[in-house]
Motif scaffolding. Structure first.
Motif: not given
Ligand SMILES: Nc1ncnc2c1ncn2[C@@H]1O[C@H](COP(=O)(O)OP(=O)(O)OP(=O)(O)O)[C@@H](O)[C@H]1O
Length: 296
Positions: A135-136, A93-99
């Motif tokens: 958070a992803a 997963m990239l840093p940050g949220s699912v969105e």
């Protein structure tokens, strides 16, 4: 007609022992829209081959072409990766949220985010209720795997490189992903090269089999023909139990299923056509190490 992706005499030395060959003399092509199961025992180099196809690793010999144009002539690997997208076995997963993850391609390329398509895809893989602000990094392994797949599909690549993408999924989620990929392939015309150890999955969802053994691509065959009667002794040993009852796959189930032939379909949300390809999307957001790709 020019193949979508072609490999000619591809060779790779073992990363851990460079004087030993991992595989060589690998020659085959993938047509637009084809669904190819890449089969073989552990350690044959299947994931390595996918990573070479995604320009994430360099081959040590041979040629790789997209639409007849050699990989090394692409001045910009991301132009290749926009069309050939790798979905890793271990989703990153990239840093940050699912969105943030779902928006990665459009953010990177300044293209409009197709939220309606993203919602349809998330629903199709059973993640309709997941909070996009989560958070992803906190998602479960199976949730990450499905989110990574949706993130890849939003690029609308012409060739999907799928590395055991259902390996960590429960049976219901696995069915949903398989159905989505069937629909996606039919509607978008995307080709898939799908590494799986699940021979039933390969038989049901792929038209073609590439079988690797002994450092070679030993068989390229119609899936029906391969599962009915592999052409090589190695292929026969791979799909059939040996005298001790050990089996490399689930051959009996495949054999029972195949005479009726035809892919069986499982429930899944039917996708509607989105407003158009996410032009300019690149794979830079598709996982760790992607930016470090290498030309063959
Ligand atoms: N970065 C690396 N460093 C060292 N060895 C590596 C590296 N990448 C792959 N290998 C080795 O290369 C061989 C092929 O690995 P690869 O993951 O491509 O095989 P595979 O056919 O996909 O296996 P599996 O079915 O078990 O996933 C293995 O022996 C692996 O240990």
């Amino acid at each position: 007609m020019t193949a979508l992706l072609t490999m000619e005499e591809l060779r790779k030395q073992r990363p851990d022992e460079p004087d030993r060959t991992l595989f060589s003399e690998m020659t085959a092509e993938i047509a637009a829209g084809d669904r190819v199961a890449l089969l073989g025992g552990s350690g044959q180099g299947k994931s390595t081959l996918l990573r070479i196809f995604a320009l994430l690793e360099a081959a040590d010999g041979g040629r790789l072409l997209l639409d007849g144009k050699e990989a090394r002539t692409y001045a910009e690997p991301r132009e290749w990766r926009r069309q050939v997208c790798y979905v890793a076995q271990q989703p990153v997963m990239l840093p940050g949220s699912v969105e943030d993850n779902l928006r990665a391609a459009s953010s990177l390329h300044g293209t409009p985010f197709d939220e309606a398509l993203a919602r349809r895809l998330m629903e199709a893989v059973g993640l309709a209720d997941i909070g996009w602000r989560r958070a992803a990094a906190d998602l479960s392994g199976g949730e990450k795997q499905r989110t990574a797949l949706v993130r890849a599909l939003l690029l609308k690549p012409r060739l999907l490189l799928l590395d055991e993408v259902t390996a960590s999924l429960d049976p219901g989620s696995k069915d949903a992903v398989e159905a989505l990929l069937d629909d996606w392939s039919a509607q978008e015309g995307a080709a898939c090269l799908w590494v799986t150890h699940d021979l039933v999955q390969a038989a049901e969802h792929c038209r073609t089999v590439w079988f690797m053994a002994e450092g070679r691509l030993l068989e390229v065959a119609e899936a029906d023909a391969f599962f009915r009667e592999p052409a090589t002794e190695q292929g026969r040993r791979f799909v059939r139990p040996d005298a001790e009852g050990r089996t490399a796959g689930r051959s009996e189930a495949v054999a029972e299923m195949k005479p009726e032939a035809g892919p069986t379909r499982t429930a899944g949300a039917k996708l509607e056509e989105g407003p158009g390809p996410v032009e300019g999307a690149k794979q830079a957001g598709m996982g760790a190490g992607v930016e470090g790709g290498a030309h063959t």
